[in-house]
Design a protein around this motif. Structure first.
Motif, PDB file in Angstrom:
ATOM      1  N   TYR A 137       0.915  -1.424  -0.098  1.00 50.13           N
ATOM      2  CA  TYR A 137       0.074  -0.024  -0.143  1.00 50.13           C
ATOM      3  C   TYR A 137       0.853   1.154   0.158  1.00 50.13           C
ATOM      4  CZ  TYR A 137       1.446  -0.658   4.913  1.00 50.13           C
ATOM      5  OH  TYR A 137       1.943  -0.945   5.879  1.00 50.13           O
ATOM      6  N   GLY A 138       0.299   2.368  -0.314  1.00 53.16           N
ATOM      7  CA  GLY A 138       1.210   3.438  -0.404  1.00 53.16           C
ATOM      8  C   GLY A 138       0.729   4.595  -1.256  1.00 53.16           C
ATOM      9  N   HIS A 139       1.546   5.695  -1.441  1.00 55.95           N
ATOM     10  CA  HIS A 139       1.119   6.864  -2.166  1.00 55.95           C
ATOM     11  C   HIS A 139       2.552   7.632  -2.650  1.00 55.95           C
ATOM     12  CE1 HIS A 139       1.506   8.490   1.659  1.00 55.95           C
ATOM     13  NE2 HIS A 139       1.838   9.709   0.995  1.00 55.95           N
ATOM     14  N   GLN A 140       2.249   8.522  -3.717  1.00 55.45           N
ATOM     15  CA  GLN A 140       3.296   9.381  -3.937  1.00 55.45           C
ATOM     16  C   GLN A 140       3.143  10.544  -2.906  1.00 55.45           C
ATOM     17  OE1 GLN A 140       3.722  10.851  -7.844  1.00 55.45           O
ATOM     18  NE2 GLN A 140       5.963  11.461  -7.665  1.00 55.45           N
ATOM     19  N   SER A 141       4.037  11.093  -2.342  1.00 57.04           N
ATOM     20  CA  SER A 141       3.817  12.323  -1.361  1.00 57.04           C
ATOM     21  C   SER A 141       3.953  13.238  -1.938  1.00 57.04           C
ATOM     22  CB  SER A 141       4.871  11.973  -0.305  1.00 57.04           C
ATOM     23  OG  SER A 141       6.455  12.493  -0.993  1.00 57.04           O
ATOM     24  N   LYS A 142       3.627  14.745  -1.506  1.00 54.87           N
ATOM     25  CA  LYS A 142       3.613  15.926  -1.880  1.00 54.87           C
ATOM     26  C   LYS A 142       5.089  16.232  -2.233  1.00 54.87           C
ATOM     27  CE  LYS A 142       2.772  20.718  -0.909  1.00 54.87           C
ATOM     28  NZ  LYS A 142       2.312  21.701   0.227  1.00 54.87           N
TER      29      LYS A 142
ATOM     30  N   GLY B 186       6.997  14.103  -3.535  1.00 60.30           N
ATOM     31  CA  GLY B 186       7.598  13.646  -4.889  1.00 60.30           C
ATOM     32  C   GLY B 186       7.873  12.115  -4.609  1.00 60.30           C
ATOM     33  N   SER B 187       8.652  11.771  -3.510  1.00 63.78           N
ATOM     34  CA  SER B 187       8.783  10.383  -3.221  1.00 63.78           C
ATOM     35  C   SER B 187       7.723   9.549  -2.894  1.00 63.78           C
ATOM     36  CB  SER B 187       9.732  10.424  -1.957  1.00 63.78           C
ATOM     37  OG  SER B 187       9.008  11.130  -0.934  1.00 63.78           O
ATOM     38  N   PHE B 188       7.917   8.248  -3.323  1.00 63.03           N
ATOM     39  CA  PHE B 188       6.768   7.358  -2.876  1.00 63.03           C
ATOM     40  C   PHE B 188       7.035   6.737  -1.695  1.00 63.03           C
ATOM     41  CE2 PHE B 188       6.469   7.622  -7.515  1.00 63.03           C
ATOM     42  CZ  PHE B 188       4.932   7.351  -7.682  1.00 63.03           C
ATOM     43  N   VAL B 189       5.657   6.410  -0.837  1.00 65.50           N
ATOM     44  CA  VAL B 189       5.984   5.779   0.310  1.00 65.50           C
ATOM     45  C   VAL B 189       5.128   4.511   0.298  1.00 65.50           C
ATOM     46  CG1 VAL B 189       5.525   5.806   2.863  1.00 65.50           C
ATOM     47  CG2 VAL B 189       6.202   8.001   1.598  1.00 65.50           C
ATOM     48  N   PHE B 190       5.820   3.330   0.660  1.00 63.91           N
ATOM     49  CA  PHE B 190       5.178   2.052   0.308  1.00 63.91           C
ATOM     50  C   PHE B 190       5.343   1.138   1.472  1.00 63.91           C
ATOM     51  CE2 PHE B 190       5.342   2.913  -4.349  1.00 63.91           C
ATOM     52  CZ  PHE B 190       4.204   2.678  -4.598  1.00 63.91           C
ATOM     53  N   GLY B 191       4.235   0.489   2.183  1.00 65.93           N
ATOM     54  CA  GLY B 191       4.531  -0.423   3.011  1.00 65.93           C
ATOM     55  C   GLY B 191       3.977  -1.745   2.535  1.00 65.93           C
ATOM     56  N   GLY B 192       4.086  -2.775   3.464  1.00 61.38           N
ATOM     57  CA  GLY B 192       3.874  -4.023   2.847  1.00 61.38           C
ATOM     58  C   GLY B 192       4.382  -5.251   3.949  1.00 61.38           C
TER      59      GLY B 192
END
Lengths: 376, 112, 110, 529
Positions: free
Chosen positions: A250-255, A257-263
């Motif tokens: 799961y995750g998103h692209q932050s404001k 610009g980096s992506f944060v993903f967990g799993g």
């Protein structure tokens, strides 16, 4: 320690503790927050994927999170004076197989029954929303009012704002015991000293169980490790929050610009640690494989950081937000089971109201502490 | 208890300085002034500072600025830098592409 | 900057074969296997990128792959550390602006 | 998963020394290093090392690197280059990135010898292209054969700043100044003197006020600072430069220990965050060791000994040698290490105000402030008694652990004694034959041969010369003072090179007799294309 007796002692300086403290202070109560670690927001509050989601949740906690998304999140930046990087651009829960779609359909049906705007979308529509998906994705559930935010600035933003309202925070102050005096909560004993108050809120994440135990309350939570990773800044790609039917990642692209993903690897319950949540050698590689199956375009994105954290997993994976009848003056807000960030501000507000007035805007009955029963 | 654990510690008002515009974190372009100001917002530790401002969280993960940031916080709090915890270290030590980190390991020597 | 052809202690500088590569579309010469950053410096290129927020120029700082200040777009991949990436014949090296190529950004804004 | 007896991270002086020691005891050892070349910083260090024979004194760093690598390879150590250890996990597991692949390996023991990284200091304009670390300059010049710039200002007068300044001069760059906010030069006086006699000025109690330029460094303004390091108004000086080198200390690169969960200590005396270790380098996790700068900033010579110690301890931990054997080895190594940790620059003496040498001679404050010995210092340190014929003149005035000069002289003209931090003394009862081996052997380039009986009007001065192009016999140029000022005409009588001198040419020049105590460097008057 010389301390005038505060109206409320909050145990735990995470998103739940800080937001509760903030709203209590806003109501004019004096508050002391005790954080066991040396850092504010050190537990799950700083170690999560940043989802501000309603879809995919248990119907018992849906009303609370929906209330928060309507009443708190949209104005939180100006409320706290910090950019919490809230994006309400929807949540896609992706599926690759017929079995996945079945899981998604089931979740969707339950949420619709609670009045949430969420629906199943097909291959074409999902690509209109997010053109970067791999061919393997055949459908998704779509909740347009979901989103994501920055858990770090949100948690620390509540801290900053609460502090500005006069809330007293003490870190490195590990609570070891709660004590009743004349039938009511009165003492909060730490490794260093004893504090007194007639009202105590226990919001210490997975540590809550051991603390509650000292006053004879069993809170069925355990700690479970999750792992996350962050990429380098990427050109802006999409703004939705992402998840999958199988929860591979799961995750998103932050404001930023980096992506944060967990799993998860599926092996977390059997892993050892060394006293702090430590990344395993297989966690990040596994999350990467999960992401690339859905987003091949990210395969050249560089990982700059990985981290691990513990979530407070409740027996039925739903939070406990309640007044403890057996210990007058004691309140509990914990067991958010890995999805406590998005709901945290609403939990804080409602708890503050409950403490201050005896009533909360959202009915918290389904989240009572005494709901756990033997299965037969 | 550490002197910085009491977050009500009196540190006075934020006073702007001539060099507030100086870049400290070269990757995320965070300035000395932003760091100093954040101390007055309550960020008393390197860890909180990194989470609040992202300093030291960019491409290089604080290789250059970690010590500098710590010293600025310490000075603002009027404590010795050794009172503050050093920045945390997380893998990977160098940026690594997802497709490389995610490669399923085929270790030919497995049975050697 | 000048190359050192002969050094009082190290003797003659040993290099790979001379090759050409593209810097922002212009052909430049360098030696195979040396770090991209060295070939660029020899050609007088000091600015490797412009930063995301302030759009300020940056170049080599640590030269050993740690500080990540010298990153550029190399064969399409942004944030490539040029001080430790060996030069290859025909390589396409571009000045980075934020996280995209400066030349392409320029074209887009036209 | 592939499992080694011993995984070593870092193929620098500590890592390779550890590998050699462990392989000698029969361990299956692998060394991972992220660089394309092994040797760590050794391959960038082109000066001769200090210490004594056991510490590889008077051997140049890169040659020590070659020796260590050859020995390790011969012992069957697997040295894997371009192999970045990106993380260290529980159960002594590492992830290694090699090219486009990652590998997981485990070690029964791990020695982390990842060295240090350079500190920096922010000033206005410090992000401009052209502001670089001193280490970056070293890497460019000595590994890749490129000048980092044409006109350079060095910030920092510790050994790194001094040594790199000299290397910049050797590479043909112009060093316009060495600047340090401290009131005293931080590095060895002999290193400072080498640079000063080439004419590089020192600005102590000064710092960079700003660096400016259009897209790159063009100008630097420095200013004097008071005792609280605050700039004093109207003390500015401007230099036109294209490069600023920053040499303001090193920090241990100890991240892997922290990741693996070792107990850490933030210790300013060790340069920053280091793992908590016992005296042999074992961390709080059994079987994980630290060696070299990662365990506390020192220098390459001590890193090699620490590496050996960790190698022996890992061997004992894994049952490849007895504890009696270990104890014996460690005792000898500890002795070697202890002899290096003596003198004015020893860690234990950091921050102490030293006013006299161990011989009781008041130290030279001129050397500490300006980088060269004053005439009065010379009188104090060397006896005024005239010595007939050719003889060594030693301008070594600080107690540092070093004694190659004593070993170099076959006639035993130079005495240091058992304590290698003592100052060398010329034994006037012995006769110098003018072979110059002592001049070439002195790592600090502080020994000169002087012959005041050359003729009635002229004296001969023989000095170490490590620049190109080499002056020619008969060439006329200028003799300069210790501070690089032009003193008088000088004629080159001979320029000797020899394998025994190891790239230090011995230049003998003829100067007027009255200048024999002042002339210490030869300056070419025109360059030869």
């Amino acid at each position: 320690m010389k301390e005038t007796k505060p109206d409320v002692i909050v145990i735990g300086g995470g998103i739940v503790g800080n937001s509760s403290a903030y709203y209590l202070a806003k109501r004019g109560l004096s508050v002391l927050v005790l954080e066991g670690s040396d850092f504010i927001g050190n537990g799950g509050s700083s170690r999560n994927g940043g989802g501000v989601r309603q879809s995919g949740r248990d119907p018992r906690e849906l009303p609370l999170v929906m209330w928060g998304i309507q009443n708190i999140w949209p104005t939180l930046n100006s409320e706290l004076g910090v950019d919490v990087e809230y994006y309400q651009k929807g949540n896609l829960r992706l599926g690759k197989t017929a079995q996945h779609l079945k899981i998604l359909q089931n979740l969707t049906d339950k949420a619709v029954a609670c009045g949430l705007d969420v629906r199943m979308i097909d291959r074409d529509e999902v690509r209109k929303i997010n053109p970067y998906l791999s061919d393997e994705v055949i459908g998704a559930s779509w909740c347009p009012t979901d989103g994501h935010a920055n858990p770090l600035t949100t948690t620390l933003g509540y801290y900053k704002a609460a502090r500005a309202l006069g809330v007293h925070f003490i870190t490195g102050e590990k609570v070891v015991e709660l004590k009743k005096v004349k039938g009511k909560i009165h003492q909060v004993i730490t490794e260093n000293t004893t504090y007194t108050a007639d009202c105590v809120l226990l919001a210490a994440g997975y540590e809550s169980r051991a603390i509650a135990k000292t006053i004879g309350i069993n809170i069925p939570v355990r700690k479970l490790k999750i792992e996350c990773l962050v990429t380098e800044i990427q050109p802006r790609m999409f703004e939705q929050m992402l998840g999958t039917a199988e929860a591979d990642f799961y995750g998103h692209q932050s404001k930023h610009g980096s992506f944060v993903f967990g799993g998860s690897t599926g092996l977390e319950p059997y892993e050892t640690d060394n006293g702090t949540p430590i990344s395993s050698s297989i966690g990040a590689p596994c999350i990467c494989r999960g992401i690339m199956k859905y987003f091949p375009a990210l395969s050249r994105a560089k990982i700059v950081r990985t981290w691990a954290g513990w979530v407070d997993e409740c027996a039925d994976k739903v939070a406990i937000i309640d007044k403890i009848d057996e210990v007058p003056g004691l309140f509990v807000s914990c067991g958010f089971s890995g999805h406590g960030f998005g709901i945290g501000p609403a939990a804080g507000y409602n708890m503050a109201e409950l403490i201050a007035t005896g009533e909360s805007p959202v009915d918290l009955t389904p989240l009572r502490y005494n709901r756990f029963k033997a299965k037969i | 208890m550490h002197s910085i654990n009491d977050r009500n510690k009196e540190i006075g008002k934020f006073i702007p300085a001539a060099d507030d515009d100086l870049i400290i974190c070269r990757c995320e372009e965070i300035t000395k002034g932003e760091i100093r100001k954040a101390v007055h917002d309550g960020m008393f530790t390197v860890t909180e500072m990194r989470r609040y401002l992202r300093c030291g969280m960019g491409l290089c993960q604080g290789q250059t600025c970690a010590k500098l940031t710590k010293n600025i916080i310490a000075r603002e709090l009027n404590v010795s830098p050794s009172t503050l915890e050093p920045a945390t270290s997380r893998s990977p030590m160098r940026p690594i592409e997802m497709k490389i980190l995610g490669k399923e390991e085929v270790n030919k020597n497995e049975r050697d | 900057m000048e190359r050192i052809t002969e050094h009082p202690i190290l003797g003659e500088t040993k290099k790979g074969r001379e090759i050409s590569f593209l810097f922002d579309g212009k052909p430049l010469k360098g030696y195979e296997g040396e770090p991209i950053a060295v070939a660029l410096r020899a050609a007088g290129v000091m600015t490797h990128r412009y930063t995301q927020k302030r759009h300020e120029p940056r170049g080599v700082f640590c030269a050993i792959g740690r500080c990540t200040d010298c990153v550029m777009i190399v064969d399409g991949v942004p944030n490539t550390r040029t001080c430790i990436t060996p030069l290859v014949e025909g390589m396409k090296v571009q000045t980075q602006d934020g996280v995209v190529a400066k030349e392409e950004k320029g074209e887009r804004s036209k | 998963m592939k499992r080694y007896d011993l995984i070593i991270v870092g193929a620098g002086p500590a890592g390779l020394s550890a590998a050699i020691e462990a392989a000698k005891k029969g361990l299956h050892v692998v060394v991972f290093d992220e660089n394309l070349r092994p040797g760590g910083q050794l391959f960038k260090q082109i000066h001769k090392f200090f210490g004594s024979k056991e510490h590889q004194a008077k051997v140049r760093g890169f040659n020590i690197g070659k020796k260590l690598l050859a020995e390790a390879t011969q012992l069957g150590v697997e040295v894997q280059l371009n192999a970045t250890v990106t993380g260290m996990y529980l159960d002594k597991e590492v992830i290694v990135k090699k090219g486009d692949e990652i590998f997981h390996f485990k070690g029964d023991a791990i020695i982390v010898a990842t060295g240090a990284s350079e500190n920096s200091v922010p000033f206005k304009g410090w992000t401009l292209p052209g502001v670089i670390g001193a280490g970056a300059a070293q890497t460019m010049m000595n590994l890749h054969g490129i000048k980092p710039g044409k006109k350079i200002l060095m910030l920092g007068s510790g050994n790194v700043g001094l040594v790199v300044s000299f290397q910049l001069l050797q590479a043909g760059c112009d060093v316009v100044a060495i600047v340090d906010a401290a009131p005293h030069i931080g590095g060895y006086g002999v290193h400072a003197a080498k640079v000063a006699r080439c004419g590089v000025p020192f600005y102590l109690s000064h710092t960079i006020q700003s660096v400016s330029g259009d897209e790159k460094v063009e100008k630097v303004v420095i200013g004097a600072v008071d005792s609280s390091f605050t700039l004093i108004p109207e003390t500015e000086k401007t230099f036109t430069v294209d490069t600023i080198c920053v040499a303001v200390g090193l920090s241990p690169m100890s991240q892997l220990f922290k990741m693996a969960g070792c107990k850490m200590d933030d210790n300013p005396k060790k340069g920053g965050q280091v793992p908590v270790c016992n005296e042999w380098g074992e961390t709080s996790i059994k079987g994980i060791f630290a060696a070299g700068d990662v365990a506390g900033i020192e220098e390459a010579s001590s890193a090699m000994i620490e590496g050996k110690m960790a190698g022996v301890c890992a061997s004992e931990y894994l049952g490849y040698c007895s504890s009696a054997e270990q104890a014996k080895d460690l005792e000898n190594m500890a002795k070697d290490l202890d002899s290096l940790r003596q003198g004015m620059f020893a860690i234990k003496n950091r921050g102490k105000k030293i006013e006299t040498t161990m011989e009781g001679i008041p130290i030279s404050t001129n050397l500490l402030k300006k980088g060269f010995l004053s005439d009065a210092d010379i009188k104090r340190f060397s006896p005024t008694k005239k010595i007939a014929g050719v003889h060594p003149v030693i301008e070594c005035t600080q107690n540092i652990p070093c004694n190659p000069c004593q070993d170099a002289c076959v006639r035993h003209c130079i005495k240091i004694g058992k304590d290698i931090t003592a100052l060398p003394v010329v034994d006037t009862t012995k006769t110098c034959m003018g072979c110059g081996l002592c001049v070439a052997a002195c790592s600090g380039q502080a020994i000169f041969l002087v012959n005041e009986d050359f003729s009635s009007d002229y004296a001969l001065i023989t000095l170490p010369y490590e620049f190109l192009p080499l002056p020619q016999k008969g060439e006329k140029g200028k003799a300069t003072t210790r501070s690089g000022e032009i003193l008088c005409d000088a004629e080159v009588i001979s320029v000797k090179t020899s394998k025994a001198y190891d790239h230090t040419a011995l230049l003998t020049m003829k100067v007027p007799l009255a200048m024999s105590e002042k002339a210490r460097f030869f300056k070419k008057v025109k360059s030869y294309a």
